[in-house]
Design a protein around this motif. Structure first.
Motif, short mmCIF file in Angstrom:
data_model
loop_
_atom_site.label_atom_id
_atom_site.label_comp_id
_atom_site.label_asym_id
_atom_site.label_seq_id
_atom_site.Cartn_x
_atom_site.Cartn_y
_atom_site.Cartn_z
N UNK A 1 0.84 -1.19 0.00
CA UNK A 1 0.00 0.00 0.00
C UNK A 1 0.87 1.24 0.00
N UNK A 2 1.93 1.23 0.78
CA UNK A 2 2.83 2.37 0.85
C UNK A 2 3.62 2.52 -0.45
N UNK A 3 3.98 1.42 -1.09
CA UNK A 3 4.63 1.50 -2.40
C UNK A 3 3.77 2.33 -3.35
N UNK A 4 2.46 2.20 -3.24
CA UNK A 4 1.56 2.93 -4.13
C UNK A 4 1.46 4.42 -3.81
N UNK A 5 2.05 4.85 -2.71
CA UNK A 5 2.10 6.28 -2.43
C UNK A 5 3.37 6.92 -2.99
#
Length: 415
Positions: free
Chosen positions: A383-387
């Motif tokens: 999920x953080x990769x997608x930020x």
């Protein structure tokens, strides 16, 4: 905000004198990886991987894979480096992310900077976080060098870094609008802030901020462009210096492929954890059987495994295309080709994420997605990769438009 220095200075024991084969270096990473799985919680709490892990990476030569041989590196292929990244990320996403975004920029530095700069920059092990967002200020000195000040956030790999690669805005001439300038700063010229760890995921990725105060940077440590805007079709200093085609490739596409490899590694880790659950847990509703014997779990596992295998195959193929394009010469590495490879990277990230969020995470069971469980951690980390701006902004929209414009010869009206 508290300020801390590196955990230790340079002076790490050197890896073996002989250059290992790709198979050797991958085997070393595979031997280290199992130890990372059980240390994920402590890595998150510390906000970066442990010093003994760093020393183990150094002894294995993992920080030398992309460094040119003339400067004490191994000069192995980008495919070897990415396989090591995937292996480490599969075991611990934070560790893989921190390692990748610290060690990967040896390729950009060896490609873009001239011989004088490289001779001063490289000394065997090389760890260099980079940021894409320009910040700070730069003022010319009387003799043509630069005095740089500022703070740059999200510097993944900073705890053990030897250098920092950043951007600052400068005006080409008085009255003209500022443009990005790429610069590299040795470790002695900056300090790291203790400001990482409060994010949703990748808590142990060492993505702290870096502060530079009145650092004097020689002009030959700077390049008048943004890293993502570099054009290599006319050749590069690194290609001329080292004679290795991989130092003539496009930095933009390589950075995108890094994100894709990290996504595949994370998804493989989630699949490993799900497989353990398939072997050890039972179904919740009658007939009560082992999950591995249940048709629904068989379907969910098979769907996710197929998607992740496809993503892994795609990124392997994209890396080979990157290598093959380098081999054809710098003229082959057009903007269109870079953006085509970026498009593959985008689809790899999507496949990896969808396998986790559609099949593995929702069916693992609530007890398996409690804080600190492996499936839960991978979900947070992905999920953080997608930020990351390279994924959420550039890949999700800009890269597609830019590829179409390059393909049809349309000039971007914004430039």
């Amino acid at each position: 905000m508290a300020v801390i220095t590196n955990v230790r200075e340079q002076g790490i024991a050197l890896p073996p004198d002989l250059v290992p084969t790709p198979e050797d270096i991958i085997a070393r990473a595979e031997a280290i990886a199992p130890s990372l799985i059980g240390r994920q919680a402590e890595t998150e709490e510390r906000t970066f991987y442990a010093e003994d892990t760093h020393e183990e990476f150094a002894r294995a030569g993992l920080y030398r894979i992309l460094v040119p041989r003339r400067y004490g590196g191994y000069e192995l292929g980008v495919d070897t480096f990415m396989r090591v990244v995937m292996t480490l990320t599969r075991a611990c996403p934070s560790t893989g992310w921190m390692y990748c975004l610290g060690a990967a920029h040896a390729l950009a530095v060896a490609t873009l900077f001239d011989e004088r700069a490289q001779a001063e920059i490289f000394d065997g092990d090389f760890i260099c976080p980079a940021t894409i967002m320009p910040g700070g200020t730069a003022e010319r000195t009387a003799d043509g060098d630069w005095v740089i000040n500022g703070m740059w956030s999200y510097c993944s790999g900073s705890p053990y870094a030897t250098h920092f690669l950043g951007h600052v805005l400068v005006s080409p001439a008085e009255g003209e609008p500022p443009v990005p300038m790429l610069f590299i700063a040795p470790r002695s010229q900056w300090r790291r802030l203790d400001d990482w760890g409060g994010q949703l995921g990748l808590k142990g990725s060492g993505s702290h901020s870096i502060v530079i105060e009145n650092a004097r940077i020689p002009d030959y440590f700077t390049i008048d462009t943004h890293l993502s805007q570099v054009t290599v079709t006319e050749g590069t200093p690194g290609l001329a210096l080292h004679g290795n085609p991989q130092y003539g490739g496009g930095p933009l596409s390589f950075m995108i492929l890094e994100s894709a490899v990290l996504a595949v590694g994370m998804a493989l880790g989630a699949l490993d954890a799900y497989e353990d659950l398939m072997r050890s847990r039972t179904t919740s509703f009658p007939p009560i059987t082992g999950r591995a014997e249940n048709p629904d779990f068989q379907y969910w596992y098979g769907q996710a495994a197929g998607m992740i295998a496809t993503a892994e195959t795609a990124i392997t193929g994209a890396l080979q295309q990157w290598i093959d394009t380098c081999a054809r010469g710098s003229a082959a590495f057009t903007g269109e080709q870079e953006l085509r490879l970026a498009g593959i990277g985008r689809e790899v990230v999507k496949l990896s994420w969808n396998a986790v969020q559609q099949y593995l995470f929702p069916t693992a069971g609530s007890s398996s997605v409690r804080n600190g469980e492996r499936v839960e951690r991978v979900w947070r980390d992905m999920s953080t990769l997608h930020t990351h701006a390279g994924v959420s902004i550039y890949l999700s929209s800009m890269a597609s438009r830019e590829y179409a414009m390059a393909r049809f010869g349309i000039v971007d009206p914004h430039f």
